[in-house]
Design a protein around this motif. Structure first.
Motif, PDB file in Angstrom:
ATOM      1  N   TYR A   1       7.274  17.308  -4.558  1.00 48.43           N
ATOM      2  CA  TYR A   1       6.342  16.248  -4.157  1.00 48.43           C
ATOM      3  C   TYR A   1       6.213  15.162  -5.216  1.00 48.43           C
ATOM      4  O   TYR A   1       5.291  14.361  -5.172  1.00 48.43           O
ATOM      5  N   THR A   2       7.133  15.156  -6.154  1.00 45.30           N
ATOM      6  CA  THR A   2       7.081  14.134  -7.204  1.00 45.30           C
ATOM      7  C   THR A   2       8.486  13.594  -7.450  1.00 45.30           C
ATOM      8  O   THR A   2       9.437  14.369  -7.596  1.00 45.30           O
ATOM      9  N   ILE A   3       8.607  12.287  -7.498  1.00 40.98           N
ATOM     10  CA  ILE A   3       9.901  11.684  -7.812  1.00 40.98           C
ATOM     11  C   ILE A   3       9.680  10.589  -8.841  1.00 40.98           C
ATOM     12  O   ILE A   3       8.734   9.805  -8.734  1.00 40.98           O
ATOM     13  N   ALA A   4      10.545  10.570  -9.872  1.00 40.22           N
ATOM     14  CA  ALA A   4      10.438   9.562 -10.922  1.00 40.22           C
ATOM     15  C   ALA A   4      11.686   8.690 -10.889  1.00 40.22           C
ATOM     16  O   ALA A   4      12.804   9.202 -10.834  1.00 40.22           O
ATOM     17  N   ILE A   5      11.470   7.391 -10.893  1.00 39.78           N
ATOM     18  CA  ILE A   5      12.612   6.467 -10.809  1.00 39.78           C
ATOM     19  C   ILE A   5      12.585   5.576 -12.038  1.00 39.78           C
ATOM     20  O   ILE A   5      11.581   4.905 -12.321  1.00 39.78           O
ATOM     21  N   THR A   6      13.697   5.585 -12.764  1.00 47.44           N
ATOM     22  CA  THR A   6      13.790   4.787 -13.979  1.00 47.44           C
ATOM     23  C   THR A   6      14.696   3.588 -13.723  1.00 47.44           C
ATOM     24  O   THR A   6      15.772   3.730 -13.126  1.00 47.44           O
TER      25      THR A   6
ATOM     26  N   THR B   1       0.863  -1.176   0.000  1.00 46.32           N
ATOM     27  CA  THR B   1       0.000   0.000   0.000  1.00 46.32           C
ATOM     28  C   THR B   1       0.900   1.227   0.000  1.00 46.32           C
ATOM     29  O   THR B   1       1.996   1.190   0.558  1.00 46.32           O
ATOM     30  N   PRO B   2       0.477   2.332  -0.619  1.00 44.79           N
ATOM     31  CA  PRO B   2       1.308   3.532  -0.589  1.00 44.79           C
ATOM     32  C   PRO B   2       1.421   4.071   0.829  1.00 44.79           C
ATOM     33  O   PRO B   2       0.476   3.929   1.620  1.00 44.79           O
ATOM     34  N   ASP B   3       2.535   4.685   1.130  1.00 39.30           N
ATOM     35  CA  ASP B   3       2.700   5.225   2.484  1.00 39.30           C
ATOM     36  C   ASP B   3       3.128   6.685   2.410  1.00 39.30           C
ATOM     37  O   ASP B   3       2.286   7.567   2.475  1.00 39.30           O
ATOM     38  N   LEU B   4       4.422   6.952   2.237  1.00 37.81           N
ATOM     39  CA  LEU B   4       4.830   8.340   2.014  1.00 37.81           C
ATOM     40  C   LEU B   4       4.310   8.800   0.653  1.00 37.81           C
ATOM     41  O   LEU B   4       4.059   9.976   0.432  1.00 37.81           O
ATOM     42  N   ALA B   5       4.148   7.857  -0.270  1.00 41.14           N
ATOM     43  CA  ALA B   5       3.557   8.179  -1.575  1.00 41.14           C
ATOM     44  C   ALA B   5       2.046   8.234  -1.393  1.00 41.14           C
ATOM     45  O   ALA B   5       1.460   7.409  -0.704  1.00 41.14           O
ATOM     46  N   GLU B   6       1.484   9.243  -1.986  1.00 39.24           N
ATOM     47  CA  GLU B   6       0.027   9.289  -2.001  1.00 39.24           C
ATOM     48  C   GLU B   6      -0.489   8.336  -3.071  1.00 39.24           C
ATOM     49  O   GLU B   6      -1.504   7.684  -2.885  1.00 39.24           O
ATOM     50  N   SER B   7       0.261   8.331  -4.175  1.00 34.04           N
ATOM     51  CA  SER B   7      -0.112   7.456  -5.284  1.00 34.04           C
ATOM     52  C   SER B   7       1.138   7.218  -6.117  1.00 34.04           C
ATOM     53  O   SER B   7       2.148   7.899  -5.940  1.00 34.04           O
ATOM     54  N   TYR B   8       1.045   6.254  -7.011  1.00 35.32           N
ATOM     55  CA  TYR B   8       2.180   6.004  -7.895  1.00 35.32           C
ATOM     56  C   TYR B   8       1.645   5.567  -9.247  1.00 35.32           C
ATOM     57  O   TYR B   8       0.492   5.131  -9.361  1.00 35.32           O
ATOM     58  N   ALA B   9       2.511   5.711 -10.266  1.00 38.54           N
ATOM     59  CA  ALA B   9       2.133   5.273 -11.607  1.00 38.54           C
ATOM     60  C   ALA B   9       3.324   4.571 -12.228  1.00 38.54           C
ATOM     61  O   ALA B   9       4.467   4.964 -12.001  1.00 38.54           O
ATOM     62  N   ILE B  10       3.028   3.488 -12.992  1.00 32.45           N
ATOM     63  CA  ILE B  10       4.106   2.752 -13.654  1.00 32.45           C
ATOM     64  C   ILE B  10       3.966   2.997 -15.149  1.00 32.45           C
ATOM     65  O   ILE B  10       2.871   2.834 -15.723  1.00 32.45           O
ATOM     66  N   ALA B  11       5.044   3.423 -15.775  1.00 34.23           N
ATOM     67  CA  ALA B  11       5.020   3.665 -17.220  1.00 34.23           C
ATOM     68  C   ALA B  11       4.763   2.358 -17.936  1.00 34.23           C
ATOM     69  O   ALA B  11       5.112   1.291 -17.419  1.00 34.23           O
ATOM     70  N   PRO B  12       4.179   2.422 -19.149  1.00 36.30           N
ATOM     71  CA  PRO B  12       3.813   1.190 -19.856  1.00 36.30           C
ATOM     72  C   PRO B  12       5.001   0.273 -20.123  1.00 36.30           C
ATOM     73  O   PRO B  12       4.845  -0.953 -20.135  1.00 36.30           O
ATOM     74  N   ASP B  13       6.189   0.845 -20.311  1.00 32.50           N
ATOM     75  CA  ASP B  13       7.359  -0.037 -20.537  1.00 32.50           C
ATOM     76  C   ASP B  13       7.804  -0.724 -19.260  1.00 32.50           C
ATOM     77  O   ASP B  13       8.727  -1.529 -19.263  1.00 32.50           O
ATOM     78  N   GLY B  14       7.190  -0.377 -18.155  1.00 28.63           N
ATOM     79  CA  GLY B  14       7.533  -1.012 -16.884  1.00 28.63           C
ATOM     80  C   GLY B  14       8.844  -0.532 -16.318  1.00 28.63           C
ATOM     81  O   GLY B  14       9.332  -1.079 -15.336  1.00 28.63           O
TER      82      GLY B  14
ATOM     83  N   ASP C   1      13.547  15.419  -2.636  1.00 28.91           N
ATOM     84  CA  ASP C   1      15.008  15.429  -2.545  1.00 28.91           C
ATOM     85  C   ASP C   1      15.497  14.461  -1.475  1.00 28.91           C
ATOM     86  O   ASP C   1      16.533  13.810  -1.628  1.00 28.91           O
ATOM     87  N   ASP C   2      14.764  14.400  -0.370  1.00 25.07           N
ATOM     88  CA  ASP C   2      15.171  13.507   0.722  1.00 25.07           C
ATOM     89  C   ASP C   2      15.092  12.050   0.291  1.00 25.07           C
ATOM     90  O   ASP C   2      15.921  11.232   0.668  1.00 25.07           O
TER      91      ASP C   2
ATOM     92  N   THR D   1       9.697   3.028 -15.708  1.00 26.62           N
ATOM     93  CA  THR D   1       9.678   4.250 -14.913  1.00 26.62           C
ATOM     94  C   THR D   1       8.506   4.250 -13.932  1.00 26.62           C
ATOM     95  O   THR D   1       7.354   4.013 -14.319  1.00 26.62           O
ATOM     96  N   TYR D   2       8.837   4.510 -12.683  1.00 24.69           N
ATOM     97  CA  TYR D   2       7.847   4.590 -11.610  1.00 24.69           C
ATOM     98  C   TYR D   2       7.801   6.044 -11.163  1.00 24.69           C
ATOM     99  O   TYR D   2       8.833   6.629 -10.835  1.00 24.69           O
ATOM    100  N   THR D   3       6.608   6.613 -11.121  1.00 23.65           N
ATOM    101  CA  THR D   3       6.480   7.992 -10.666  1.00 23.65           C
ATOM    102  C   THR D   3       5.633   8.011  -9.400  1.00 23.65           C
ATOM    103  O   THR D   3       4.501   7.501  -9.385  1.00 23.65           O
ATOM    104  N   PHE D   4       6.231   8.562  -8.347  1.00 23.59           N
ATOM    105  CA  PHE D   4       5.536   8.590  -7.052  1.00 23.59           C
ATOM    106  C   PHE D   4       5.147  10.017  -6.716  1.00 23.59           C
ATOM    107  O   PHE D   4       5.948  10.943  -6.827  1.00 23.59           O
ATOM    108  N   LYS D   5       3.889  10.218  -6.309  1.00 23.97           N
ATOM    109  CA  LYS D   5       3.437  11.508  -5.794  1.00 23.97           C
ATOM    110  C   LYS D   5       3.499  11.445  -4.277  1.00 23.97           C
ATOM    111  O   LYS D   5       2.951  10.517  -3.673  1.00 23.97           O
ATOM    112  N   LEU D   6       4.157  12.417  -3.691  1.00 21.78           N
ATOM    113  CA  LEU D   6       4.365  12.350  -2.236  1.00 21.78           C
ATOM    114  C   LEU D   6       3.273  13.094  -1.485  1.00 21.78           C
ATOM    115  O   LEU D   6       2.681  14.048  -2.007  1.00 21.78           O
TER     116      LEU D   6
END
Lengths: 541, 587, 306
Positions: A159-164, A76-89, A111-112, A91-96
């Motif tokens: 409030y947004t971080i994207a991880i590839t 379940t999301p915790d510090l993230a309010e929500s997340y999205a996974i790009a179709p290629d699987g 940044d933290d 890139t993950y984008t988390f909204k904090l």
């Protein structure tokens, strides 16, 4: 708290609701819990801590982008309010969440998160969790010292971080729920340096009030915690040093609320036979398997028939009796409750006659003797003896080497030592509830190296390819297909018989009547050993 | 005459032994009057010490206990008092001086504390007052620097000094009766003379009665008004001192007196008692010692360097001829035993030693072996030098085996012959050392020394601590052997009377040096050196008719031979005052 | 005297140096790899090597030791591999508890041991004597773990006189001290008994009685001071004996001392802690012996310090 209320509902929403409606069943905030652990808490640095006693403390002091629903293995999301996974699987984008504060009062931002991940991967940190982040792009450069930050991590806005990722990783959401992904305050790390582990500063439900080295840790409720109404307890006190037997006496006397090291084997039957005490014991299967490894590269164990014979020679029921039935016999590496567990799998059944026949076919030379390594704490030497007797019955002679954990692990990683190892006491407990965690380090080719944890030195290229395929199945709708693939993988591994899976341990937690909460919280599969955030004091005013 | 101060009637003491109760004091009766000195004399095992302890009720209970009798003292029976009542008698009414000054004082408490404690035992007093009294007592027993002594511990005091402290303790409460159990046995003869005169002096001053227990008839003659002779727990004879010495009634008393070597008894005789043949003056030298010096370094400090040095033997020269007995006499610490050990090469030394013409300097254990066939040593403590786990026949055979001189039947025969020679029954061959008496053990040591048929034997205090009758027998045995085999003896002893009896020649040692040497007659009948004179004057003579020596003031004790490391001993020169009678001159 | 102390301290330094060398070599020879304990099971070989390099564990042994010694000379015991905390701070935080426990144990073993031995000697051969010697036999032979649990069960659980383990109050100290001191009490009571029997036969005790002193004065003024001499010499050695017992006793009672620290460090091959605890223990033993040697002449004037 009732379990059915929680399932299927976003946890954050539930708690907002619960706090707002103040159900009569809702526990009150307040009260203290006192717990004991025999071994010292080595550190509370989320990048470093990897012990039984600090695992759940760190979970309560720090927060992560993802977490699990209390008492379950459901993400379940915790510090993230929500997340999205790009179709290629990849890139993950988390909204904090907004307004989340560190214990030092500063607001946490993306940044933290980036800083914390890079810190865990930085070789200077010497984190035992470094390897979990290997799928993030740029990981290798940071590990090699060529870069200080992973190129795959991008702070989009505060409030947004994207991880590839460099390659698809179906377990990535589990990785960001790991302790090693706990978010730390950069300025506190800078302030305390190597002593940060004793001055943890996170965004968790509790903050560290004081820590007397080797004696006591006191955690207090974080009044600014972002989940309103949580946690329930005002204070958690951890007393360090008492022998499990002493801790049990203290618990029975009401001096403490929870004995962190469990019920000592010698007292187990006494406790379970006393209805008053039994009532306070919570029992649940653990995401754990205890097994016997067979070094597949050493003669004569390179012969499949010999390995199969060993699988058939061992009387697992008898071994479970030795430990007072505190485990369930198993026939496969994955524990029940893990995706990919095959409840219909038959495996090798106990059949000494057939084992003898197989040995004969393999021209096994009964005059040889091999070392069986085991960790030297009770009941492991006794279990090793039982295995020794079972093997003797089919004509195999083994000598037991009962050693310190560190020495067994050292021998396990040597290609020419420790042909047989009983894993008990060092058994594989899941880092996160995903079958891949039971493959790569302990049965995959990556671990089958000198100094690795794959003590059987089992490496099957076909299976390796299947595992890579499973890891790439990231879409939520592929979950079932992925579980089926893992089921297949472990079935094939069992055909090669590198292990004898013996049992899955049950966990028994005993707590005082003063502490309440859903039983699953006391045997939480992720917040090990106890989920401190959701238990409460029954006498809170 | 008034009634006696103490009247002992039918005192009987039993001791528990594995074989049942054994009576060690048997129906003993005697009286003691105020101011009188009663000597209880007897050989070891006669029950004299038990008698003294039972009067103080200090018997080692429950092993030993009074089984019958009375001891009437000031209208009470000491033997019937309760422990608490007896406590009031001890020290206050009867004081006691024990034999061993070395062990009779508590090693971890200061002299002052032990003395003050006695002073205040029965009268409560301020500690400063007790301390002042203690100092006064030390002055009375003539301990110099009394104030400093109070803060010292027993081990810092010499034996004589300690015995003075014991006397002070015994006198501290002005008891009516003083019991002294062998008070001077462990002391050197010059110190003994001082202590005896002190006791006599103090007794005269306080008019207390004295029970003196001793084995030494010389001491008896010196001290006693009346004498009680004991043997095997029973009274043999009780008489005034002069009567007893002049006309002993019992056969045992006569034998005892006959066995006592009497210094001066051999005046005018040239040869030792019982010696046969010619004077050995013309014989060849067996041992020749020239300018022998033995020094021991005392280490200390951070680097364990030598800080002080013991000058144990300084420039000693002597020679011993075949068939001759040369006695080395002197008091403890004078270097006489060290000289013997140097000849045996048991301590490092400088100078020159020749045994049967061969130099021994620098010889190691192995190369010393042939020399040891010519010279053997009989040590001071026979029990310590016999391995308790070996049978005596093996002990005696050991030197023969080591030197490969005999084996099998021949060995057995020779050991049996040696047993015959020293007067031990062959039945005893297979026993262990602890089964023998002190005298028998000396004989075993002598047999062992004789086994190699040496040319010389060094006998270190070989007859000391033996009862006089046994002592006489061993001396006779030594003389016999010399008469037969012509063995030379280097006889090391502190006892002048014994030395007179056995020696051809005598060398007197003092502080590591020979101060006077010559024939027995020259040294004993015409002593020239001050120390020789003092030594001779100190020997108590078993003759009560002789005028008792006047009170001897504190004359100090032997000076220390421990010196600073830069100490250079003064050379000593000897004057020949005629016919080889050499006397050291202080230069 | 000051010279003596200086010499002994120099000796102590040499001993510590020797111990540090030997321990270092032994730890080096261990098959267990500390780096793998740090790196965890998800680590790759490259990560393991990188950590090994950071810790300097890839250097030749003499060079590793040189680094350690250099730190040591600057008062730096290094940092724990797993806790990352300074070893000095870890030991320092636990040392007071261990020293307190040892002190308690010494008091216990002396009070218990000397009293039992004294009474047994005075009542020699009686039932009381036999009973006391049975207790002392249990003391020297019973495992400390069992003694500790038994005391806990009886005095803390059943009778409730003392808390079940813990640290901070005097009441917490009692049971662990007795457990740790019980072994020594067993030895001491035996030594005291035979020593006392021997001393009571001595001439100077007879002398004391001949003065007319009361029984108490003879016993406590004369006999006891002599009878305890051989025991005082043992107290210095005790600290070494305690070191082995302390691991067990501290864990039974949850006592936060260095025994537990050492035990956990050994389990996890945390070499800097093992080295640090070894050196501190050795130092404690050396100082303990030195103290015993310094005390000895105070109660036995015959002993001269060389």
């Amino acid at each position: 708290m009732r379990r059915q209320l929680m399932t299927g509902v976003a946890a954050a929403a539930l708690f907002a609701l619960a706090a707002g409606t103040a159900l009569s069943a809702e526990p009150k905030q307040g009260g203290t819990m006192t717990a004991t652990f025999k071994d010292d808490v080595s550190t509370l640095d989320p990048a470093i801590g990897y012990d039984w006693q600090n695992w759940s403390m760190i979970k309560s002091l720090f927060s992560r982008l993802m977490d699990y629903k209390p008492g379950t293995t459901e993400l379940t999301p915790d510090l993230a309010e929500s997340y999205a996974i790009a179709p290629d699987g990849l890139t993950y984008t988390f909204k904090l969440r907004h307004g989340v504060k560190f214990h030092n009062g500063r607001e946490m931002t993306a940044d933290d998160v980036a800083y914390s991940y890079n810190r865990t991967v930085d070789p200077k940190t010497q984190s035992p969790g470094q390897g979990f982040f290997k799928s993030i792009a740029g990981y290798d450069d940071v590990v090699a010292g060529k870069a200080t930050a992973m190129s795959g991590i991008k702070v989009v806005d505060p409030y947004t971080i994207a991880i590839t990722l460099a390659k698809p990783d179906a377990t990535f959401l589990q990785v960001v729920a790991l302790n090693f992904a706990g978010v730390v305050a950069k300025e506190s790390v800078a302030q305390y340096g190597a002593d940060y582990g004793h001055h943890p500063d996170g965004t968790g439900a509790f903050y560290l009030d004081h820590w007397t080295l080797g004696q006591e840790l006191v955690l207090k409720r974080n009044p600014d915690y972002y989940l309103k109404g949580q946690p329930y307890l005002d204070q958690l006190s951890f007393k360090i040093g008492a022998e499990p037997l002493t801790a049990l006496l203290q618990l029975q006397k009401g001096e403490i609320d929870y004995a962190g090291d469990g019920i000592p084997p010698a007292k187990f039957l006494e406790v379970m036979n006393d209805p008053a005490q039994k009532k306070l014991v919570v029992q649940a299967p653990q995401l754990e398997t205890s097994y016997l490894t067979i070094k597949t590269t050493m003669k004569p164990f390179d012969n499949l028939k010999v390995r199969q014979a060993i699988n058939m020679a061992i009387n697992k029921e008898r071994i479970v009796k030795i430990i007072n039935g505190r485990a369930d016999v198993t026939n496969q590496p994955l524990p029940p409750g893990m995706a990919g567990y095959d409840k219909d799998y038959k495996g090798y059944s106990y059949d000494p006659e057939k084992a003898k026949a197989l040995l004969k076919e393999a021209n096994y030379d009964s005059s040889q003797s091999f070392d069986l390594y085991a960790y030297n704490t009770d009941p492991n030497p006794r279990i090793a003896q039982a295995i020794q007797q079972d093997l003797a019955a089919v004509g195999m002679t083994v000598a037991i080497k009962s050693l310190d954990q560190a020495n067994v692990i050292a021998a396990g990683g040597e290609p020419d030592q420790a042909p047989l190892i009983w894993s008990g006491g060092m058994g594989w407990i899941a880092d996160f509830p995903d079958p891949s965690d039971f493959y790569a380090p302990i049965l995959g080719c990556a671990g089958a190296v000198k100094g690795g944890w794959n003590w059987a030195l089992y490496c099957n290229k076909d299976i390796e390819a299947m595992a890579a395929k499973a890891d790439a199945m990231v879409a939520p709708d592929q979950a079932q297909a992925r579980a089926d693939l893992w089921k297949q993988i472990f079935g094939k591994i069992q055909d090669d018989a590198p292990w004898v899976p013996v049992f899955n341990e049950e966990r028994y937690t005993m707590h005082s009547a003063r502490i309440g909460g859903d039983p699953s919280l006391f045997v939480d599969p992720v917040h090990v050993p106890v989920n401190y955030n959701y238990i409460h004091a029954t006498d809170a005013q | 005459m008034t009634s006696p101060l103490l009247s002992v009637q039918n005192l009987t003491v039993s001791v528990a032994t594995p074989a049942g109760a054994s009576v060690v004091v048997d129906r003993l009766s005697f009286d003691l009057n105020r101011g009188e000195t009663l000597c209880i004399a007897g050989e070891s095992g006669s029950g004299k010490s038990m008698t003294a302890l039972s009067l103080m009720r200090l018997l080692p209970e429950p092993m030993a206990r009074v089984s019958a009798g009375k001891a009437l003292f000031k209208d009470k029976d000491l033997l019937a008092l309760s422990e608490v009542e007896m406590r009031a008698v001890r020290g206050r009414e009867i004081g006691m001086i024990f034999q061993e000054p070395m062990t009779s004082l508590n090693p971890v408490l200061t002299i002052g504390r032990q003395l003050a404690e006695a002073v205040a035992a029965h009268r409560p007093m301020a500690s400063s007052a007790a301390r002042a009294e203690a100092k006064r007592l030390l002055d009375i027993v003539q301990i110099p620097e009394a104030a400093r002594r109070l803060t010292q511990y027993p081990f810092e005091l010499s034996g004589g000094m300690r015995q003075r402290v014991m006397i002070a303790i015994a006198l501290s409460q002005k008891p009516d009766v003083l019991i002294a159990d062998e008070p001077t046995t462990a002391l050197d003869v010059t110190v003994q003379a001082q202590i005896l005169s002190l006791i006599r002096h103090l007794q005269a001053e306080t008019n207390s009665a004295l029970i003196l227990i001793t084995h030494d008839m010389g001491v008896v003659a010196e001290m006693a008004d009346r004498v009680l002779v004991m043997r095997a727990g029973r009274e043999v004879e009780q008489a005034p001192a002069r009567t007893l010495f002049a006309t002993p009634q019992a056969q045992y008393t006569r034998d005892l007196l006959a066995a006592v070597p009497l210094l001066g008894a051999m005046q005018g005789l040239a040869m030792p008692k019982g010696a046969a043949g010619e004077t050995p003056a013309g014989n060849a030298n067996v041992i020749e010692v020239d300018d022998l010096t033995v020094r021991f370094d005392l280490k200390g400090g951070l680097l364990r360097r030598t800080v002080r040095r013991v000058h144990a033997v300084e420039g000693v020269s002597l020679s011993l001829k075949r068939g001759e007995t040369l006695s080395l006499v002197g008091e403890s610490g004078c270097g006489k035993s060290t000289t013997g050990k140097a000849i045996m090469n048991l301590v490092p030394w400088t100078g020159s030693i020749r045994v049967a013409g061969r130099h021994t300097h620098g010889l190691r254990r192995q190369t010393m072996k042939p020399i040891l066939r010519d010279v053997q040593m009989v040590f001071q403590d026979p029990y310590a030098s016999l391995d308790p786990r070996m049978r005596v026949c093996d002990l005696v055979a050991e030197p023969l085996l080591i030197h490969g001189l005999a084996k099998g039947q021949e060995l057995d025969d020779r050991v049996a012959h040696l047993f015959d020679r020293v007067g031990l029954s062959r039945d005893l061959l297979r026993r262990y050392p602890h089964e023998f008496s002190g005298g028998q053990r000396r004989r075993i040591c002598i047999a062992r020394a004789l086994s190699l048929s040496p040319k010389a034997i060094i006998a270190d205090e070989s007859v000391s601590a033996l009862d006089v009758s046994i002592q006489a027998q061993v001396l006779d045995l030594l003389q016999d052997i010399q008469n037969d085999a012509g063995i030379a003896y280097l006889f090391i002893s502190h006892d002048m009377a014994v030395v007179e009896r056995i020696s051809h020649r005598i060398a007197v040692m003092y502080m590591g040096r020979i101060v006077e040497t010559g024939t027995r007659g020259q040294v004993l009948e015409n002593p020239q050196h001050d120390y020789t004179k003092r030594l001779l004057a100190s020997v108590p003579l078993p003759d009560p008719a002789r005028a008792r020596r006047a009170y001897i003031p504190y004359a100090g004790e032997l000076p220390s031979v421990v010196r600073d490391i830069d100490f250079v001993p003064m050379p000593v020169s000897y004057t020949d005052i005629g016919e080889g009678h050499l006397v050291a001159q202080a230069s | 005297m000051p010279l003596y102390i200086v010499r002994r301290l120099l000796e102590a330094l040499l001993i510590l140096f020797g111990i540090s060398v030997v321990t270092f070599i032994l730890l080096y020879l261990l098959p267990a790899d500390p780096v793998r304990q740090i790196a965890g099971r998800s680590a790759t070989a490259a990560t393991v090597e990188s950590i090994r390099h950071q810790l300097g564990l890839d250097l030749p042994l003499p060079q590793q030791y040189g680094r350690y010694l250099w730190g040591l000379l600057h008062g730096d015991l290094g940092r724990s591999y797993l806790q990352k905390t300074e070893v000095g701070a870890l030991i320092w935080s636990r040392l007071p508890a261990t020293l307190l426990l040892m002190l308690g144990a010494i008091v216990c073993e002396l009070v218990l041991g000397l009293t039992m031995g004294l009474v047994a000697a005075l009542k020699r051969g009686s039932g009381l004597d036999q009973g006391l010697m049975l207790i002392s036999f249990i003391g020297v032979s019973a495992p400390q773990f069992v003694v500790g649990i038994l005391l806990l069960y009886v005095f803390a659980v059943q009778l409730g006189w003392f808390p079940i383990g813990g640290y901070g109050h005097f009441s917490n100290l009692v049971l662990p001290s007795i457990t740790l001191g019980f072994l020594g009490a067993g030895w001491y009571s035996r030594m005291m008994r035979s020593s006392m029997i021997d001393v009571l036969r001595q001439d100077y005790v007879r002398t004391a009685r001949s003065k007319g002193l009361t029984r108490a004065k003879v016993l406590f003024g004369h006999a006891v001071p002599n009878a305890i001499l051989p025991i005082v010499a043992m107290i210095g050695i005790d600290i070494g004996v305690f070191m082995s017992g302390i691991v067990v006793v501290e864990s039974v009672f949850g006592w936060p001392g260095i025994g537990q620290l050492a035990w956990q460090a050994i389990q996890r091959v945390d070499i800097p802690i093992i080295m640090g605890v070894t050196l501190v223990s050795a130092l404690a033993i050396v100082i303990g012996n030195l103290l015993a040697d310094l005390i000895a002449p105070l109660i036995d004037p015959r002993i001269k310090l060389q």
